[in-house]
Design an enzyme around this catalytic site. Sequence first.
Site, mmCIF file in Angstrom:
data_model
loop_
_atom_site.group_PDB
_atom_site.id
_atom_site.type_symbol
_atom_site.label_atom_id
_atom_site.label_comp_id
_atom_site.label_asym_id
_atom_site.label_seq_id
_atom_site.Cartn_x
_atom_site.Cartn_y
_atom_site.Cartn_z
ATOM 1 N N HIS A 161 71.793 27.992 51.560
ATOM 2 C CA HIS A 161 70.666 28.868 51.220
ATOM 3 C C HIS A 161 69.403 28.348 51.900
ATOM 4 O O HIS A 161 69.117 27.152 51.880
ATOM 5 C CB HIS A 161 70.467 28.891 49.697
ATOM 6 C CG HIS A 161 69.196 29.545 49.253
ATOM 7 N ND1 HIS A 161 68.129 28.832 48.742
ATOM 8 C CD2 HIS A 161 68.806 30.841 49.256
ATOM 9 C CE1 HIS A 161 67.144 29.655 48.432
ATOM 10 N NE2 HIS A 161 67.525 30.875 48.734
ATOM 11 N N ASN A 162 68.639 29.262 52.512
ATOM 12 C CA ASN A 162 67.398 28.870 53.197
ATOM 13 C C ASN A 162 67.614 27.596 54.009
ATOM 14 O O ASN A 162 66.916 26.588 53.849
ATOM 15 C CB ASN A 162 66.263 28.681 52.193
ATOM 16 C CG ASN A 162 65.730 30.009 51.682
ATOM 17 O OD1 ASN A 162 66.170 31.076 52.101
ATOM 18 N ND2 ASN A 162 64.778 29.964 50.771
ATOM 19 N N GLU A 170 71.559 30.576 56.599
ATOM 20 C CA GLU A 170 70.617 31.669 56.388
ATOM 21 C C GLU A 170 69.409 31.540 57.305
ATOM 22 O O GLU A 170 68.904 30.433 57.536
ATOM 23 C CB GLU A 170 70.148 31.687 54.935
ATOM 24 C CG GLU A 170 69.233 32.852 54.628
ATOM 25 C CD GLU A 170 68.804 32.901 53.183
ATOM 26 O OE1 GLU A 170 68.197 33.911 52.782
ATOM 27 O OE2 GLU A 170 69.059 31.931 52.454
ATOM 28 N N ASP A 180 65.662 33.419 57.726
ATOM 29 C CA ASP A 180 64.612 34.372 57.342
ATOM 30 C C ASP A 180 63.670 34.543 58.527
ATOM 31 O O ASP A 180 62.975 33.596 58.913
ATOM 32 C CB ASP A 180 63.824 33.859 56.134
ATOM 33 C CG ASP A 180 64.632 33.955 54.850
ATOM 34 O OD1 ASP A 180 65.619 34.683 54.845
ATOM 35 O OD2 ASP A 180 64.263 33.300 53.860
ATOM 36 N N GLU A 231 67.856 37.564 57.349
ATOM 37 C CA GLU A 231 66.881 38.271 56.529
ATOM 38 C C GLU A 231 65.805 38.786 57.487
ATOM 39 O O GLU A 231 64.962 38.006 57.960
ATOM 40 C CB GLU A 231 66.282 37.329 55.482
ATOM 41 C CG GLU A 231 67.096 37.233 54.218
ATOM 42 C CD GLU A 231 67.197 38.560 53.500
ATOM 43 O OE1 GLU A 231 66.164 39.198 53.235
ATOM 44 O OE2 GLU A 231 68.329 38.982 53.215
ATOM 45 N N HIS A 274 59.893 30.490 55.074
ATOM 46 C CA HIS A 274 60.006 31.154 53.782
ATOM 47 C C HIS A 274 58.744 31.983 53.577
ATOM 48 O O HIS A 274 57.685 31.435 53.279
ATOM 49 C CB HIS A 274 60.176 30.126 52.665
ATOM 50 C CG HIS A 274 60.709 30.702 51.397
ATOM 51 N ND1 HIS A 274 60.650 30.051 50.198
ATOM 52 C CD2 HIS A 274 61.328 31.889 51.144
ATOM 53 C CE1 HIS A 274 61.200 30.791 49.260
ATOM 54 N NE2 HIS A 274 61.615 31.912 49.811
#
Length: 913
Positions: A305-306, A335, A337, A384, A350
């Site tokens: 995650h992230n 991941e 973003d 994302e 983030h």
Amino acid sequence: MLSMLQDRLCTDQDLLMMQEGTTMRKVRSKSWKKLRHFRLQNDGMTVWHMRQPGGSAKPSFSISDVETVRKGHDSELLRSLAEDFPLEQGFTVVFHGRRSNLDVVASSAEEAQVWMQGLQLLVDLVTSMDQQERLDQWLSDWFQRGDKNQDGRMSFQEVQRLLHLMNVEMDQDYAFSLFQAADTSQSGTLEGEEFVQFYKALTKRTEVQELFENFSADGQKLTLLEFVDFLREDQKEVGHAPDLALELIDRYEPSASGKLRHVLSMDGFLNYLCSRDGAIFNPDCLPIYQDMTRPLSHYFINSSHNTYLVGDQLCGQSSVEGYIRALKRGCRCVEVDVWDGPNGEPIVYHGHTLTSRILFKDVLAAVAQYAFQTSDYPVILSLENHCSWEQQQSMARHLTEILGEQLLSTALDTPLPTELPSPEDLRGKILVKGKKLTLEEELEDKEEAESVLETGQGSELETNCHSEIELPPKKNRKGKKAALCPSFCPAVCCQSEAQAAVCDPGAPPVSEQKSKPILCPDLSALVVYLQSVSFHSFTHSKENYHFYEMSSFSESKARNLIKDAGNEFVQHNAWQLSRVYPSGLRTDSSNYNPQELWNAGCQMVAMNMQTAGLEMDICDGLFHQNGGCGYVLKPEFLRDTRSSFHPERPISPLKAQTLLVQVISGQQLPKVNENKEKSIVDPLVKVEIFGVRADTTRQETSYVENNGFNPYWGQTLCFRVLVPELAMVRFVVKDYNWKSRHDFIGQYTLPWTCMQQGTAPASTQRPSSSTSASWKAWNPERDTSWPEWAHSQTRIHDESLVQRQIASRKPGRGLRQRDLKTHYPLQPTCSQLSVKGKTDQGCSLPEQPGGDFTPGLYRDSQESPLDCSPLAPLVLIRASLSSLALSIVCLRWVRRVGRSSLIFPVCPRLEGQ
């Protein structure tokens, strides 16, 4: 090898210059750049530093902690300082585990080259050391730590100080008697070989000695036939034991005459027991042993995650190092973003937080380089997308150009597929997970994009719903192509994936908002098998979605679904992928327990891999098996679309099993606070079971006061497990503290299904300590080599007694050995090493492809390479699983940043992964 190391230290020009010392600049950030004088110690194994030449020196790092050395061009931090320092003058020392990299800038490119070449030479020499050389080096390290005045000999006062450093509280008269026995020169000091003998006497294990004598006719050596008997009876090596015995004697017997006579001395026996050849992990589970030709939905997938964050979720640093570390530890889903960045270059961070920013193209470059170093099986890029049309085009261009042939941009050539391709089909490929347009939507988007660009509103796409929330899908919806965060959304709303939710009912429709979110067809085209869709209900998914579509869930949403519709969730996950991500409230990058999501068959349970702890221990434990490839085949009842399994109300496909764990003794457990020279730990052992809710439990032994060197517990813990196929076992060693919570010393977590039979010591080492493990397991129902009494022995009549003893014991206390000795006869040939063949009538073991059912274990891939030593920290554990009995001797200590681990060693097939 040690002689080669000493020769190199005296002749290699790079190492000679490193021993003289070099003043270089240590760099932590753009604002933190300080001069330090680095110097390689004379032992060639440690580097110290001081603020200035001639000042007080402090240890900087050990060569055994170094994984590799990178050039300045490969350092993210040094590249950002290219205007201040030439990249040729910089280099990065990369350490094993979670320890931060060390970035250094020399005063010249020549000096940097000296240190890079010298450090890499030393790393290669240490890596290639054999068993005996590692032991010799380890003893040398202890001797140097104890020799306070560095005169090459150790007085009794220095020995007493060393004992405290080693976590030993020993009677002074007994310690002096050992000292005098080792001082053969009667000089009042210990030198060289005398210290080795003193240390061997100090760490002598009577259990191992008894095991050796049980198979040795004269108690001095094992002949070839005796060693073959040991391999067959204890190690369950059937068929090729004679050939294996010859090979092992040649490999581990230190005496040349012993090798010629094909006999194994006690030292050779110890070398073998502490080697990787005697590892506890079932060797059948170390390589890729599972069927890799099933659909992706049939596997648990190691997910992050992230991934770009190496700290917290609000102010933490974003770094490509996060991707490098995740991929090298076997992670297969990372991941990204992506947001609009300056100069038309998409950035990764983030959103709407104070986290730092990195370029999207730098992330892709790191993924392209490291994606398949640990595993050949597919890597998933979970995108994302928060970018405008133009920067989405840049994203698509970078994906295509940087990843090249690694990127899967078209479907596999299979006629009328009805299920996802397999990991084997996708070997060496990188898949993009994200939104995808239909053909009609692509045509509409092109028209809308032209209109938006003409009005100058294409710089940033906004919507009233944040990135983790989607509009409910509607027939012919036109305004919803990609949901993006508004500039005012709070940081905690920016999580990792889209989930089913409803926007503010009072908000204007998307078509009436400031700008319309548009998904670029070029980027959409790169999404092939992993198309993100909203989740509404399991019935809706079954009726409206396809196998190549997948949904994402927050941890709370997933838990609620398991509670309310657990069986439907299991069936859903048998044909479609699900990704679960941590709550947005976990701003400290903490983790949730992945076990409860695996119980429902969720494949991609995303973890904050930068945060060590119980949750990551469980995650790493599961994915250590199957070659550490990042894919683990789910149990059959989690792969069946008509399965009746419910994780909250499990009825196991197989009968429940009982596990007896006898925690016997320990050796050389590390201090919790190494800065306090005279502090001694009060260790206790906690055994935890994680699985379905009914199986999750824990028990612990009493503590042993002031003894971290050779504590003895001799206590038995009993567990009954309904669904062993999903169970994980975790051993935790803690330092008792009556004032507050017990201090963490170390842990070891293993899956239930990967442990082989036999006495298999596992040992590892760090510069100041090491451990080893030995265990015994057998199945008397299938193994006819055991004595007749072992086959006939049952404990069905003792079950109620054991339960009464457990119920009546004091809180937190396990069964004492004397509570069970009249009901569980010990094996005559193993003295107090093993509880013998207890069987549970009415309990059966699952059949495995390789034969017997064997519980398993895990090595944390973040830890440093594991060395072996018979003089090592131990925790002796004996376990009995239904009709399968086993013994484990010790857990290995390895330091981690912020936490520590007791682990078993990596086996040869996993070295370097």
